[in-house]
Design a protein around this motif. Structure first.
Motif, PDB file in Angstrom:
ATOM      1  N   VAL A 134     -17.425   4.370  -8.789  1.00 37.51           N
ATOM      2  CA  VAL A 134     -16.673   4.100  -8.411  1.00 37.51           C
ATOM      3  C   VAL A 134     -15.538   5.526  -8.958  1.00 37.51           C
ATOM      4  O   VAL A 134     -15.485   5.885 -10.082  1.00 37.51           O
ATOM      5  CB  VAL A 134     -15.814   3.285  -9.366  1.00 37.51           C
ATOM      6  N   LYS A 135     -14.694   5.499  -7.557  1.00 38.05           N
ATOM      7  CA  LYS A 135     -13.937   6.815  -8.197  1.00 38.05           C
ATOM      8  C   LYS A 135     -12.330   6.807  -6.949  1.00 38.05           C
ATOM      9  O   LYS A 135     -11.849   7.415  -6.331  1.00 38.05           O
ATOM     10  CB  LYS A 135     -14.241   8.259  -8.175  1.00 38.05           C
ATOM     11  N   PRO A 136     -11.385   5.654  -7.209  1.00 37.52           N
ATOM     12  CA  PRO A 136     -10.311   5.656  -6.007  1.00 37.52           C
ATOM     13  C   PRO A 136      -9.646   6.819  -5.970  1.00 37.52           C
ATOM     14  O   PRO A 136      -8.494   7.095  -5.472  1.00 37.52           O
ATOM     15  CB  PRO A 136      -9.928   4.062  -6.946  1.00 37.52           C
ATOM     16  N   LYS A 137      -9.950   7.102  -7.538  1.00 36.65           N
ATOM     17  CA  LYS A 137      -8.799   8.817  -7.082  1.00 36.65           C
ATOM     18  C   LYS A 137      -7.151   8.538  -7.680  1.00 36.65           C
ATOM     19  O   LYS A 137      -6.261   9.432  -7.556  1.00 36.65           O
ATOM     20  CB  LYS A 137      -8.890   9.708  -6.397  1.00 36.65           C
ATOM     21  N   GLN A 138      -6.876   7.219  -7.332  1.00 39.13           N
ATOM     22  CA  GLN A 138      -5.357   6.629  -8.032  1.00 39.13           C
ATOM     23  C   GLN A 138      -5.041   4.984  -8.285  1.00 39.13           C
ATOM     24  O   GLN A 138      -6.613   4.410  -7.232  1.00 39.13           O
ATOM     25  CB  GLN A 138      -4.162   7.335  -6.848  1.00 39.13           C
ATOM     26  N   LEU A 139      -4.501   4.692  -9.010  1.00 37.24           N
ATOM     27  CA  LEU A 139      -4.504   3.599  -9.021  1.00 37.24           C
ATOM     28  C   LEU A 139      -4.385   2.455  -7.731  1.00 37.24           C
ATOM     29  O   LEU A 139      -3.411   3.083  -6.689  1.00 37.24           O
ATOM     30  CB  LEU A 139      -3.070   3.187  -9.393  1.00 37.24           C
ATOM     31  N   VAL A 140      -5.249   1.619  -7.147  1.00 36.14           N
ATOM     32  CA  VAL A 140      -5.234   0.386  -6.486  1.00 36.14           C
ATOM     33  C   VAL A 140      -4.900  -1.018  -6.314  1.00 36.14           C
ATOM     34  O   VAL A 140      -5.200  -1.330  -7.325  1.00 36.14           O
ATOM     35  CB  VAL A 140      -6.589   1.125  -5.480  1.00 36.14           C
ATOM     36  N   LYS A 141      -4.174  -1.266  -5.840  1.00 32.73           N
ATOM     37  CA  LYS A 141      -3.120  -2.377  -5.987  1.00 32.73           C
ATOM     38  C   LYS A 141      -4.642  -3.608  -5.187  1.00 32.73           C
ATOM     39  O   LYS A 141      -4.189  -4.862  -7.054  1.00 32.73           O
ATOM     40  CB  LYS A 141      -2.509  -2.889  -4.554  1.00 32.73           C
ATOM     41  N   ASP A 142      -5.347  -4.049  -4.352  1.00 30.67           N
ATOM     42  CA  ASP A 142      -6.388  -4.498  -4.269  1.00 30.67           C
ATOM     43  C   ASP A 142      -7.321  -3.927  -4.618  1.00 30.67           C
ATOM     44  O   ASP A 142      -8.386  -3.339  -3.496  1.00 30.67           O
ATOM     45  CB  ASP A 142      -6.452  -5.041  -3.086  1.00 30.67           C
ATOM     46  N   PHE A 143      -7.990  -4.161  -5.918  1.00 30.32           N
ATOM     47  CA  PHE A 143      -9.613  -2.924  -5.742  1.00 30.32           C
ATOM     48  C   PHE A 143     -10.660  -3.550  -6.249  1.00 30.32           C
ATOM     49  O   PHE A 143     -10.236  -4.384  -7.508  1.00 30.32           O
ATOM     50  CB  PHE A 143      -9.852  -2.285  -7.492  1.00 30.32           C
ATOM     51  N   GLU A 144     -11.644  -4.152  -5.570  1.00 27.73           N
ATOM     52  CA  GLU A 144     -12.683  -5.339  -6.178  1.00 27.73           C
ATOM     53  C   GLU A 144     -13.823  -4.754  -5.981  1.00 27.73           C
ATOM     54  O   GLU A 144     -14.474  -4.349  -4.419  1.00 27.73           O
ATOM     55  CB  GLU A 144     -12.104  -6.248  -5.192  1.00 27.73           C
TER      56      GLU A 144
END
Length: 877
Positions: A134-144
């Motif tokens: 898990v490493k989106p590198k930014q805030l994600v509105k819809d993360f699941e």
């Protein structure tokens, strides 16, 4: 980030009968008012095979297509040569590979990335484990993250945890299981993703791990679907077998320091876990072989205490006599069994640990493999542990696989002792030996491996196959093995109707999962067998694995996925390959530290880089960071190549001086080390060339504190110790050790030299055809352990032993359309640099593969301190 918003990121995982089908979907939008580059970065397990990838941009889908590796490479050769497409997938950690794709999209455009990969989950320590990076590198509105598990045997336990999970996030993980179904969901809100209340950084950075196990009312489970079967075998409640373990440990000089300390710590912990009915012994190999006891000894409390004292006293010395060490272990086990020293019903294993390559006794790896295989005769599994990056991992892997074991890399980090102990834990509880699962030959074809030397508690044996008659719907299997008290004999039956009943909840099942599980396992085992195979057998294994990889659309080491992109905004198509464990090459090892450097010279436009064995040097400790990929080079090859691992890139520059000039390469006033090199030219000048070829024809290494000098030419090697002189030729094989000095000459190849406790140096001999009208022999210099030189070290090479950083801006077309120019910001200088490329001959010795580096013009002006003439000195010493 930079005008690109990732507004959705979802991981959907379906696990059916241990086979995981994972789909990662990421959606992004360009919020800027100009076209921007969007990146899709995913880390996936090394054990997984990518099966699909697509990009959808404003409603138009660009799919990935899987082709034979060579076909894909040729189809996109032009793009690859520009350095635009290489390496969409790279090894990124101990257990992961990183898949990276980028695409330029217009302002306000949206893009959806979708990556699918599959893997068979292995059972260890009583649980199946799947991890999701898990490493989106930014805030994600819809993360699941959503995981659905279906196990026909029923689920007994289900866990979900994350290395990044806080107490608050722990409560967000929803998990449930009943009977055959399990479900996990993790869906943090934007605020829950923040590192603090008003922060814009994401706390989501690490591993999300799912663990579970299944009910075991019988020793096994057989499933039949659509003409294929899978058989899971994992008996429980059987008594553990006594085991006989021989630890064969490398104590050569290169293990000195942290490596041997971590080995001691691991062995002490292992001694705490050895059971009283086990037998064990230690064999140490350096230049000579040393055993703790003459034979295997039972693990009584008194013997264990004596063993602890022995382990604490283990120290390093000498070179690497791997052959005699391992043969001593085999012989000791043979004697113990013949003399009934160990119980008849027991499991014998050899665990060998080394950090280098054999260089004493028999050092030819193929010869060692042949002798070891003949001596073991399939009686004991051999487990080879390779410590660090100085090992020839391919050799260790081949030798282990030929002897029913496996190889494992031990990473030279602070937890190396835990890695060693962890491996031992995997094999510390044998329950059965000589396990065979027998299926009717007239009914089954294309069977995966069905005989196993040992079965360990907490693991699982998996066998899959195909029915000759796809309409057959029943199967009888006989299982035999040897247990602690008696022989095991077991028969199981299954028919397709029983399986169908178990699989009534169809919504949990993805397609032809058993057939894909069979294909996955078959490819995995074919690739494993291919490692040790040669000639026609290897060709047949390769062809079979390739056919299956293409049929089932798996990205394996034999296939590539071609990723197509829209043609606007300068997008380039890409190729995704499966990274493979690369053989030890000198540059992979020598440049694995930040800013370790090398000097190469021009020869027929080709530099031959010889694989150098770090363990040549006695009593030297090597510590490597995670290694970058490195490349050999061609056509105007730069003398100096600086690896910059944090950029996963390199800087090249040349020094154009006249033959006879002596350049200062390394100068350290603290340790007293100086390295100078004298340039030579071709036998006659090339009238058509503006700049004449020069390369190093003489190297001088001195330590003024020890009054030592080493002079090396392509003809001879001379050591001057005070007033005493000793000379050798490149036809000699020499090992020399005396106070303050260690020298090894590997005949006609290279030499390794160490003065005092400072850095070690490797000098490579490059020879040309004696009657060549133009070129002559030359030398290459490599520096090991540059951190043992002081911070005051300088010189054309020495200055780059300290960390260097740079920024690349404004990439634009250069004078050569194939080599773009750019602005490099380095040492507060703005330089025009060119994206050149060199040839990597590791995989294709004849033609090579083009790979890139940033070339600094004008004798490295702006990159090196001062100007290049500052480094010209009057003499070699």
């Amino acid at each position: 980030v930079n005008g690109i918003e990732i507004y959705s990121m979802k991981t959907d995982s379906k696990i059916t009968s241990r086979f995981a089908h994972n789909v990662i979907t990421s959606r992004a939008v360009n919020r800027g008012n100009v076209h921007k580059e969007v990146f899709f970065d995913v880390e996936l397990p090394k054990t997984a095979f990518i099966t699909n990838f697509s990009m959808t941009i404003d409603g138009v889908t660009y799919p990935g297509t899987i082709k034979e590796k060579e076909v894909a490479k040729k189809q996109y050769e032009k793009a690859v040569s520009k350095g635009q497409t290489a390496g969409l997938v790279k090894a990124s950690g101990r257990k992961t590979e990183k898949f990276t794709v980028s695409v330029n999209i217009a302002a306000a455009s949206k893009v959806t990335f979708e990556l699918t990969y599959e893997e068979l989950l292995k059972r260890q320590f009583g649980k199946y484990e799947m991890f999701i990076k898990v490493k989106p590198k930014q805030l994600v509105k819809d993360f699941e993250i959503e995981v659905n598990i279906f196990e026909p045997q029923g689920i007994t336990e289900l866990e979900a945890e994350g290395t990044f999970i806080t107490n608050e996030l722990q409560n967000i993980i929803k998990k449930s299981f009943s009977d055959k179904k399990g479900h996990i969901a993790f869906k943090p809100t934007l605020d829950q993703q923040r590192t603090c209340a008003n922060c814009s950084q994401s706390v989501l950075d690490g591993d999300f791990i799912v663990k579970y196990d299944v009910k075991r009312t019988t020793p096994d489970n057989l499933q039949i679907v659509n003409g294929y079967f899978v058989h899971f075998f994992a008996p429980t409640n059987l008594p553990k077998l006594p085991k006989n373990v021989i630890f064969v440990i490398d104590v050569s000089g290169s293990m000195a320091g942290r490596e041997i300390e971590q080995t001691r710590q691991a062995l002490l912990k292992i001694l705490d876990d050895i059971k009283e009915d086990d037998f064990f012994n230690f064999i140490l190999f350096g230049s000579y072989i040393r055993t703790w006891k003459e034979t295997l000894i039972q693990a009584t409390p008194e013997n264990l205490e004596e063993a602890r004292k022995f382990v604490r006293s283990i120290d390093t010395q000498g070179m690497t006599n791997l052959y005699d060490g391992i043969m001593k272990g085999i012989d000791m086990l043979n004697v113990a069994h013949k003399g009934n020293i160990v119980p008849k019903r027991s499991a014998s294993i050899i665990i060998m640990l080394t950090d280098g390559q054999p260089n004493v006794g028999i050092s030819d790896t193929q010869e060692i493999q042949a002798h070891v295989k003949k001596a073991i005769e399939g009686k004991y599994p051999l487990y080879n542990l390779g410590f660090g990056y100085g090992v020839d991992y391919s050799f260790l892997e081949k030798m282990a696989l030929e002897n029913k074991g496996l190889a494992r890399r031990i990473y030279p980090d602070s937890d190396a002792d835990l890695q060693l102990q962890g491996f031992y834990d995997e094999v510390s509880n044998p329950i059965l030996t000589d396990v065979e699962l027998n299926y009717p030959e007239n009914e089954i074809s294309d069977l995966t491996t069905n005989n196993f030397k040992h079965f360990y508690d907490g693991s699982e044996i998996v066998v899959a196959g195909r029915f000759r008659d796809s309409n057959q719907n029943s199967l009888t299997v006989d299982v035999i093995g040897e247990g602690a008290n008696d022989a095991l004999s077991y028969t199981t039956q299954e028919d397709a109707e029983q399986t169908a009943k178990a699989f009534q909840e169809q919504e949990y099942i993805f397609g032809d999962f058993i057939e894909r599980l069979w294909a996955y396992l078959t490819i995995e085992q074919l690739l494993e067998k291919r490692i040790a195979a040669t000639g026609e057998e290897k060709e047949n294994l390769t062809a079979e694995a390739l056919d299956l990889s293409l049929k089932y659309k798996f990205v394996t080491p034999l296939t590539s996925m071609v990723v197509t992109k829209p043609e606007d905004y300068g997008n380039q198509d890409g190729i995704a390959d499966k990274p493979i464990e690369v053989l030890n090459t000198c540059l992979k090892n020598l440049l694995s530290k930040p800013c370790m450097c090398m000097v190469c010279a021009k020869l027929l436009g080709v530099v031959e880089l010889i694989s150098i064995k770090p363990t040549f040097t006695p009593q030297v400790s090597y510590h490597y960071a995670s290694q970058p990929t490195w490349h050999t080079s061609v056509d105007g090859d730069p003398h100096f190549i600086i690896s910059v691992p944090q950029k996963k890139d390199a800087i090249c520059f040349n020094i154009n001086e006249n033959p006879g000039a002596v350049l200062n390469l390394i100068r350290d006033p603290v340790t007293g080390i100086t390295v100078n090199g004298e340039l030579i030219g071709d036998k006659k000048a090339n009238s058509s060339a503006k700049i004449q070829n020069t390369y190093f024809g003489k190297l001088g290494i001195a330590n003024k504190h020890l009054d030592l000098k080493l002079t090396v030419t392509p003809e001879k090697i001379t050591i001057q110790n005070g007033k005493e002189k000793t000379s050798f030729t490149w036809l000699d094989s020499v090992t020399l050790q005396q106070e303050g000095l260690a020298l090894i000459i590997n005949r006609k190849k290279n030499l390794v030299f160490k003065m005092g406790s400072s850095a070690s140096f490797v000098i490579v001999l490059h020879q040309v055809w004696r009657k060549h009208p133009l070129h002559q022999d030359f030398l290459g210099l490599y520096t090991l352990e540059s951190d043992k030189l002081s911070k005051q070290t300088h010189g054309l090479l020495g200055q780059f032993f300290h960390p260097i950083d740079y920024t690349i801006l404004e990439i634009h077309p250069g004078s050569d359309p194939k080599k773009p120019d750019a602005t490099m910001i380095v040492k507060n200088n703005e330089l025009i640099v060119t994206r050149g490329w060199q040839k990597d001959f590791r995989r294709d010795p004849e033609h090579g593969v083009d790979v890139p580096c940033w070339f600094v013009h004008n004798n490295g002006a702006g990159l090196i301190d001062g100007v290049h003439t500052d480094y010209i000195v009057s003499s070699l010493f």
